[in-house]
Design a protein around this motif. Structure first.
Motif, short mmCIF file in Angstrom:
data_model
loop_
_atom_site.label_atom_id
_atom_site.label_comp_id
_atom_site.label_asym_id
_atom_site.label_seq_id
_atom_site.Cartn_x
_atom_site.Cartn_y
_atom_site.Cartn_z
N SER A 92 -12.35 -70.83 34.12
CA SER A 92 -11.13 -71.27 34.15
C SER A 92 -11.45 -72.66 34.81
O SER A 92 -12.48 -72.85 35.43
CB SER A 92 -10.39 -70.36 34.75
OG SER A 92 -10.68 -70.35 36.35
N ASN A 93 -10.28 -73.59 34.84
CA ASN A 93 -10.44 -74.83 35.30
C ASN A 93 -10.46 -74.56 36.97
O ASN A 93 -11.08 -75.46 37.53
CB ASN A 93 -9.11 -75.57 35.08
CG ASN A 93 -9.27 -76.93 35.13
OD1 ASN A 93 -10.22 -77.64 35.09
ND2 ASN A 93 -8.18 -77.69 35.91
N ASN A 94 -9.85 -73.63 37.52
CA ASN A 94 -10.17 -73.55 38.87
C ASN A 94 -11.38 -73.12 39.28
O ASN A 94 -12.02 -73.55 40.47
CB ASN A 94 -8.95 -72.55 39.58
CG ASN A 94 -7.50 -73.11 39.66
OD1 ASN A 94 -7.36 -74.16 39.57
ND2 ASN A 94 -6.51 -72.34 39.49
N GLN A 95 -12.10 -72.18 38.60
CA GLN A 95 -13.37 -71.80 38.94
C GLN A 95 -14.38 -72.96 38.57
O GLN A 95 -15.07 -73.18 39.59
CB GLN A 95 -13.66 -70.56 37.74
CG GLN A 95 -13.02 -69.23 38.09
CD GLN A 95 -13.26 -68.45 36.82
OE1 GLN A 95 -13.32 -68.69 35.84
NE2 GLN A 95 -12.94 -67.02 37.30
N ALA A 96 -14.00 -73.81 37.60
CA ALA A 96 -14.98 -74.87 37.28
C ALA A 96 -14.75 -75.90 38.66
O ALA A 96 -15.75 -76.43 39.12
CB ALA A 96 -14.52 -75.66 36.15
N LYS A 97 -13.55 -76.02 39.20
CA LYS A 97 -13.31 -76.75 40.56
C LYS A 97 -14.54 -76.21 41.80
O LYS A 97 -14.93 -76.90 42.54
CB LYS A 97 -12.01 -76.97 40.89
CG LYS A 97 -11.22 -77.48 39.84
CD LYS A 97 -11.06 -78.89 39.90
CE LYS A 97 -10.14 -79.31 38.90
NZ LYS A 97 -10.22 -81.03 38.70
N SER A 110 -12.15 -83.86 46.90
CA SER A 110 -11.79 -83.32 45.56
C SER A 110 -10.55 -83.52 45.29
O SER A 110 -9.72 -83.53 46.15
CB SER A 110 -12.19 -81.79 45.87
OG SER A 110 -11.64 -81.07 44.79
N ASP A 111 -10.20 -83.72 43.97
CA ASP A 111 -9.00 -83.79 43.50
C ASP A 111 -8.23 -82.43 43.15
O ASP A 111 -6.86 -82.28 42.63
CB ASP A 111 -8.77 -84.81 42.41
CG ASP A 111 -9.55 -84.22 41.00
OD1 ASP A 111 -9.84 -82.88 41.18
OD2 ASP A 111 -9.90 -85.03 40.28
N SER A 112 -8.79 -81.63 43.54
CA SER A 112 -8.17 -79.98 43.49
C SER A 112 -7.55 -79.96 44.88
O SER A 112 -7.91 -79.29 45.84
CB SER A 112 -9.16 -78.95 43.16
OG SER A 112 -8.64 -77.60 43.06
N GLN A 113 -6.07 -79.82 44.57
CA GLN A 113 -5.20 -79.37 45.96
C GLN A 113 -5.44 -77.85 46.18
O GLN A 113 -5.55 -77.56 47.31
CB GLN A 113 -3.87 -79.86 45.54
CG GLN A 113 -3.04 -79.49 46.74
CD GLN A 113 -1.60 -79.89 46.70
OE1 GLN A 113 -0.97 -80.14 45.51
NE2 GLN A 113 -0.88 -79.65 47.69
N PHE A 138 -3.99 -72.03 51.77
CA PHE A 138 -3.07 -71.30 50.66
C PHE A 138 -4.09 -70.13 50.87
O PHE A 138 -5.20 -70.23 50.94
CB PHE A 138 -3.48 -72.07 49.34
CG PHE A 138 -2.51 -73.19 49.01
CD1 PHE A 138 -1.34 -73.76 50.02
CD2 PHE A 138 -2.76 -73.83 47.77
CE1 PHE A 138 -0.65 -74.54 49.58
CE2 PHE A 138 -2.00 -75.00 47.67
CZ PHE A 138 -0.89 -75.35 48.51
N GLN A 139 -3.55 -68.89 50.43
CA GLN A 139 -4.09 -67.90 50.02
C GLN A 139 -4.91 -67.66 48.93
O GLN A 139 -4.49 -68.24 47.80
CB GLN A 139 -3.31 -66.38 50.08
CG GLN A 139 -2.91 -66.14 51.54
CD GLN A 139 -2.22 -64.80 51.28
OE1 GLN A 139 -1.35 -64.42 50.54
NE2 GLN A 139 -2.21 -64.05 52.15
N ALA A 140 -6.07 -67.15 48.54
CA ALA A 140 -6.99 -67.08 47.55
C ALA A 140 -6.62 -65.37 46.87
O ALA A 140 -7.19 -64.61 46.89
CB ALA A 140 -8.47 -67.27 47.57
N ARG A 141 -5.36 -65.38 46.00
CA ARG A 141 -4.79 -64.24 45.67
C ARG A 141 -5.70 -63.68 44.55
O ARG A 141 -5.98 -62.46 44.34
CB ARG A 141 -3.40 -64.25 45.25
CG ARG A 141 -2.57 -64.32 46.48
CD ARG A 141 -1.00 -64.68 46.43
NE ARG A 141 -0.35 -64.73 47.55
CZ ARG A 141 0.63 -65.09 47.55
NH1 ARG A 141 1.59 -64.89 46.56
NH2 ARG A 141 1.38 -65.30 48.78
#
Length: 158
Positions: free
Chosen positions: A42-47, A70-73, A83-86
């Protein structure tokens, strides 16, 4: 070695997934890497994969003090504990980042606007759309499997 600055970005699209990495060090040392995944992400996994790939590169080079841009907030806020990693997959990635971060004397992860991360973004898009034998001006590799095993059971504490 002095402080190093790492810029990372991950990309995922219908053609594939990959990351772009730029490592800037003292004495104008510059390492650019484009890394294509041989797996879907996924995009978040790629980040997260981008961040982990950069941390491995920095560790291999003996870097002790690392500032990562990183540009990933989402990733920067999860790593900061805001933020929690749910999502169980992202929780595994977060755990891996925290473990790797402890190997550095100093590790700082900062969120930057996308326009300040354009070179890493370009390299990640290159990796996610690359056909083999093209673009040999940067270090380019393939990552065969994810940095974390997704199928493992994970205990969640509230």
């Amino acid at each position: 070695m002095g402080g190093w600055i790492l810029s990372v970005d991950g990309a995922s699209n219908t053609q594939g997934s990959g990351v772009g990495i730029i490592l800037e060090g003292p004495d104008r040392v510059l390492v650019e890497q484009s890394l294509k995944f041989a797996f879907r992400a996924s995009n978040n996994q790629a980040k997260y994969e981008a961040l982990l790939a950069e941390m491995r590169l920095a560790e291999d080079m003996g870097v002790k003090k690392l500032v990562v841009r990183s540009d990933s907030q989402l990733v920067t806020e999860q790593v900061a504990g805001n933020f929690q990693a749910r999502d169980p997959h992202l929780a595994k990635y977060l755990e891996k980042v925290q473990t790797m971060a402890s190997k550095f004397e100093e590790f700082i992860l900062v969120h930057v606007p996308r326009e300040q991360n354009s070179r890493a973004n370009l390299l990640s898009k290159l990796a996610s759309t690359k056909r083999s034998a093209n673009h040999r001006s940067v270090i380019q590799e393939s990552l065969a499997e994810p940095s974390v095993v997704i199928g493992e059971a994970m205990q969640i504490c509230s």
